[in-house]
Design a protein around this motif. Structure first.
Motif, PDB file in Angstrom:
ATOM      1  N   GLY A   1       0.815  -1.213   0.000  1.00 51.14           N
ATOM      2  CA  GLY A   1       0.000   0.000   0.000  1.00 51.14           C
ATOM      3  C   GLY A   1       0.848   1.261   0.000  1.00 51.14           C
ATOM      4  N   ALA A   2       1.993   1.205   0.683  1.00 49.90           N
ATOM      5  CA  ALA A   2       2.908   2.359   0.679  1.00 49.90           C
ATOM      6  C   ALA A   2       3.499   2.544  -0.713  1.00 49.90           C
ATOM      7  CB  ALA A   2       4.019   2.162   1.713  1.00 49.90           C
ATOM      8  N   ILE A   3       3.850   1.430  -1.364  1.00 53.63           N
ATOM      9  CA  ILE A   3       4.371   1.516  -2.725  1.00 53.63           C
ATOM     10  C   ILE A   3       3.306   2.046  -3.671  1.00 53.63           C
ATOM     11  CG2 ILE A   3       5.263   0.170  -4.676  1.00 53.63           C
ATOM     12  CD1 ILE A   3       6.595  -1.678  -2.562  1.00 53.63           C
ATOM     13  N   ALA A   4       2.074   1.587  -3.519  1.00 50.19           N
ATOM     14  CA  ALA A   4       0.977   2.087  -4.356  1.00 50.19           C
ATOM     15  C   ALA A   4       0.770   3.587  -4.152  1.00 50.19           C
ATOM     16  CB  ALA A   4      -0.310   1.320  -4.061  1.00 50.19           C
ATOM     17  N   SER A   5       0.912   4.047  -2.924  1.00 51.63           N
ATOM     18  CA  SER A   5       0.786   5.480  -2.665  1.00 51.63           C
ATOM     19  C   SER A   5       1.928   6.260  -3.308  1.00 51.63           C
ATOM     20  CB  SER A   5       0.756   5.750  -1.158  1.00 51.63           C
ATOM     21  OG  SER A   5      -0.408   5.190  -0.587  1.00 51.63           O
TER      22      SER A   5
ATOM     23  N   MET B   1      -5.607   2.503 -11.833  1.00 51.68           N
ATOM     24  CA  MET B   1      -4.194   2.291 -11.583  1.00 51.68           C
ATOM     25  C   MET B   1      -3.960   0.801 -11.374  1.00 51.68           C
ATOM     26  SD  MET B   1      -1.733   4.038  -8.683  1.00 51.68           S
ATOM     27  CE  MET B   1      -2.349   3.155  -7.254  1.00 51.68           C
ATOM     28  N   THR B   2      -2.931   0.288 -12.043  1.00 57.49           N
ATOM     29  CA  THR B   2      -2.525  -1.098 -11.875  1.00 57.49           C
ATOM     30  C   THR B   2      -1.070  -1.115 -11.442  1.00 57.49           C
ATOM     31  OG1 THR B   2      -4.043  -1.846 -13.594  1.00 57.49           O
ATOM     32  CG2 THR B   2      -2.226  -3.330 -13.022  1.00 57.49           C
ATOM     33  N   VAL B   3      -0.802  -1.772 -10.330  1.00 56.67           N
ATOM     34  CA  VAL B   3       0.563  -1.883  -9.814  1.00 56.67           C
ATOM     35  C   VAL B   3       0.985  -3.345  -9.902  1.00 56.67           C
ATOM     36  CG1 VAL B   3       2.095  -1.476  -7.851  1.00 56.67           C
ATOM     37  CG2 VAL B   3       0.103   0.001  -8.181  1.00 56.67           C
TER      38      VAL B   3
ATOM     39  N   LEU C   1      13.134   4.032  -1.551  1.00 57.85           N
ATOM     40  CA  LEU C   1      12.626   3.730  -2.887  1.00 57.85           C
ATOM     41  C   LEU C   1      12.568   5.001  -3.722  1.00 57.85           C
ATOM     42  CD1 LEU C   1       9.709   1.283  -2.057  1.00 57.85           C
ATOM     43  CD2 LEU C   1      12.055   0.723  -2.708  1.00 57.85           C
ATOM     44  N   ARG C   2      12.726   4.821  -5.028  1.00 56.22           N
ATOM     45  CA  ARG C   2      12.676   5.933  -5.978  1.00 56.22           C
ATOM     46  C   ARG C   2      11.699   5.551  -7.076  1.00 56.22           C
ATOM     47  NH1 ARG C   2      16.685   6.858 -10.461  1.00 56.22           N
ATOM     48  NH2 ARG C   2      17.562   4.937  -9.655  1.00 56.22           N
ATOM     49  N   CYS C   3      10.786   6.450  -7.397  1.00 58.08           N
ATOM     50  CA  CYS C   3       9.808   6.199  -8.448  1.00 58.08           C
ATOM     51  C   CYS C   3      10.031   7.205  -9.569  1.00 58.08           C
ATOM     52  CB  CYS C   3       8.388   6.344  -7.897  1.00 58.08           C
ATOM     53  SG  CYS C   3       7.119   5.988  -9.133  1.00 58.08           S
ATOM     54  N   ILE C   4      10.137   6.692 -10.792  1.00 54.74           N
ATOM     55  CA  ILE C   4      10.271   7.544 -11.968  1.00 54.74           C
ATOM     56  C   ILE C   4       9.027   7.331 -12.819  1.00 54.74           C
ATOM     57  CG2 ILE C   4      11.630   8.075 -14.020  1.00 54.74           C
ATOM     58  CD1 ILE C   4      14.066   6.948 -12.458  1.00 54.74           C
ATOM     59  N   ALA C   5       8.266   8.419 -13.008  1.00 56.16           N
ATOM     60  CA  ALA C   5       6.993   8.352 -13.732  1.00 56.16           C
ATOM     61  C   ALA C   5       7.055   9.230 -14.971  1.00 56.16           C
ATOM     62  CB  ALA C   5       5.852   8.809 -12.823  1.00 56.16           C
TER      63      ALA C   5
ATOM     64  N   VAL D   1      11.549  -2.877  -8.507  1.00 50.84           N
ATOM     65  CA  VAL D   1      10.774  -3.705  -7.586  1.00 50.84           C
ATOM     66  C   VAL D   1       9.278  -3.646  -7.878  1.00 50.84           C
ATOM     67  CG1 VAL D   1      12.517  -3.592  -5.763  1.00 50.84           C
ATOM     68  CG2 VAL D   1      10.686  -1.881  -5.822  1.00 50.84           C
ATOM     69  N   ALA D   2       8.851  -2.646  -8.658  1.00 51.31           N
ATOM     70  CA  ALA D   2       7.440  -2.527  -9.023  1.00 51.31           C
ATOM     71  C   ALA D   2       7.309  -1.665 -10.268  1.00 51.31           C
ATOM     72  CB  ALA D   2       6.625  -1.919  -7.880  1.00 51.31           C
ATOM     73  N   THR D   3       6.240  -1.903 -11.013  1.00 46.90           N
ATOM     74  CA  THR D   3       5.881  -1.054 -12.145  1.00 46.90           C
ATOM     75  C   THR D   3       4.404  -0.722 -11.996  1.00 46.90           C
ATOM     76  OG1 THR D   3       5.297  -2.916 -13.576  1.00 46.90           O
ATOM     77  CG2 THR D   3       7.591  -2.108 -13.690  1.00 46.90           C
TER      78      THR D   3
END
Length: 134
Positions: free
Chosen positions: A47-51, A76-78, A88-92, A116-118
């Motif tokens: 849930g933290a990653i989804a946020s 949204m699909t994770v 963690l670092r997210c590049i969008a 670790v996630a897309t």
């Protein structure tokens, strides 16, 4: 009347999210490790990653719009590829910009640069300024 009440959303601040880059159609957001983000196994909670990804993709969806513009997540699909630990670092990046709908994708990377996630998402855009009046 602006739709935007906060420049930095309080929930994003609560998670410690920090936007480090908004350029070239991309947004980069960091989520520093906090023990409160862990699940029972010690990994970062999904849930933290989804946020994190929702926040980063929302920023990417608004790039090029007025500061008062808003973006609401329509879908949204994770995909969780491996357990995430540490910072963690997210590049969008926005892949398609319509007048009111935008499509965005992202990757979440750990400290070692491993994905670790897309995620992919669709956002509804609300223009700044007088949007929402009437």
């Amino acid at each position: 009347m602006s739709l935007v009440r906060f420049h930095e959303p309080p929930f994003a601040e609560h998670l410690g999210l920090r936007t480090v880059r908004e350029e070239g159609g991309e947004a980069e957001v960091l989520m520093p490790f906090m023990p409160a983000l862990q699940n029972r196994k010690g990994d970062i909670h999904g849930g933290a990653i989804a946020s994190l990804v929702d926040n980063a993709m929302g920023i990417a969806a608004r790039i090029g719009l007025d500061r008062d513009a808003a973006a609401s997540t329509l879908s949204m699909t994770v995909n969780f590829l491996s357990p995430a630990r540490g910072d963690l670092r997210c590049i969008a990046r926005c892949t398609k910009k319509g007048r009111t709908i935008r499509f965005v994708e992202c990757e979440v990377l750990d400290r070692q640069g491993e994905v670790v996630a897309t995620a992919v998402a669709t956002f509804k855009i609300f223009a700044g300024g007088s949007a929402g009046q009437g």
